[in-house]
Design an enzyme around this catalytic site. Structure first.
Site, PDB file in Angstrom:
ATOM      1  N   ALA A  81       0.901  -1.194  -0.163  1.00  0.00           N
ATOM      2  CA  ALA A  81      -0.062   0.087  -0.093  1.00  0.00           C
ATOM      3  C   ALA A  81       0.917   1.208  -0.005  1.00  0.00           C
ATOM      4  CB  ALA A  81      -0.988  -0.081   1.294  1.00  0.00           C
ATOM      5  N   ASP A  82       0.203   2.457  -0.584  1.00  0.00           N
ATOM      6  CA  ASP A  82       0.822   3.622  -0.670  1.00  0.00           C
ATOM      7  C   ASP A  82      -0.229   4.638  -0.496  1.00  0.00           C
ATOM      8  OD1 ASP A  82       3.805   4.989  -0.742  1.00  0.00           O
ATOM      9  OD2 ASP A  82       2.853   5.906  -2.291  1.00  0.00           O
ATOM     10  N   GLN A  83       0.556   6.032  -0.073  1.00  0.00           N
ATOM     11  CA  GLN A  83      -0.347   7.015  -0.129  1.00  0.00           C
ATOM     12  C   GLN A  83       0.129   8.192  -0.666  1.00  0.00           C
ATOM     13  OE1 GLN A  83      -2.130   9.068   3.524  1.00  0.00           O
ATOM     14  NE2 GLN A  83      -3.941   8.105   2.930  1.00  0.00           N
TER      15      GLN A  83
END
Length: 203
Positions: A81-83
């Protein structure tokens, strides 16, 4: 372990984020942590240099994390995951210190920004599910005195924009649009749908 979990083994979370781990724990999803050492800024530069967007950056970094770990963990489900925070097209990374965090927060004052939260599920060398969810957050206009008081209480925050929405961070906003787990950096609803379809979570 939750009675809803039907997987043979826990999933692997390709992140050392305590927040993402807490999201999975609260949902009863057993997991092991195995941080992925990917060059996030290098991936970002490549994606943007090719005409990609903030959404593309979040997705590609998520894919790199998941596939990087999955290749070394045969047969296991791996979640990356990444934001990415975007303010009128400008991308914000982790501030890297309290003074830079103050600068980022001052830029967000009185304006609306987007959080693009990407996720990817991989097994071996195959992506099984991926996507990007978006949240829009409108900051109220706050004073320099407020920013100083906020950081005196919270300390340095290593999140893009220099804030965490939990706790005192809620005082920063006048309007929030989007799923809470998307704002925290792991869009849980599409992940849970995949896990139900895959048979790891009771339907």
């Amino acid at each position: 372990m939750s009675v809803l979990w039907r997987g043979r083994l826990p999933i692997i979370l390709a992140s050392q984020s305590q927040t993402r781990g807490a999201i999975l724990s609260a949902a009863g999803i057993p997991f092991e942590t195995c941080p992925a050492g990917v060059d996030e800024r290098g991936i970002e530069a490549k994606v943007l240099g090719g005409g990609g967007s903030a959404s593309d950056v979040a997705l590609e970094i998520s894919r790199a994390k998941a596939l990087g770990i999955a290749k070394s963990k045969p047969g296991r489900l791996v979640v990356g995951a990444d934001q990415v925070l975007s303010l009128e097209g400008r991308l914000f990374g982790k501030p890297g210190g309290i003074e830079r965090a103050k600068e980022q927060l001052a830029l967000l004052s009185g304006r609306t920004h987007e959080l693009y939260s990407g996720y990817c599920v991989a097994r071996d060398d195959t992506v099984l599910s991926s996507g990007v969810a978006i949240a829009r957050l409108s900051c109220r206009r706050f004073s320099a005195e407020f920013i100083e008081a906020y950081f005196s209480e919270t300390g340095a925050v290593e999140s893009a924009g220099g804030y965490c929405i939990e706790g005192l961070g809620i005082h920063l906003f006048e309007k929030i649009e989007g799923d809470h787990t998307t704002i925290l950096g792991l869009p849980l609803l599409p992940l849970l749908k995949f896990l139900r379809d895959e048979g790891s979570v009771l339907t």
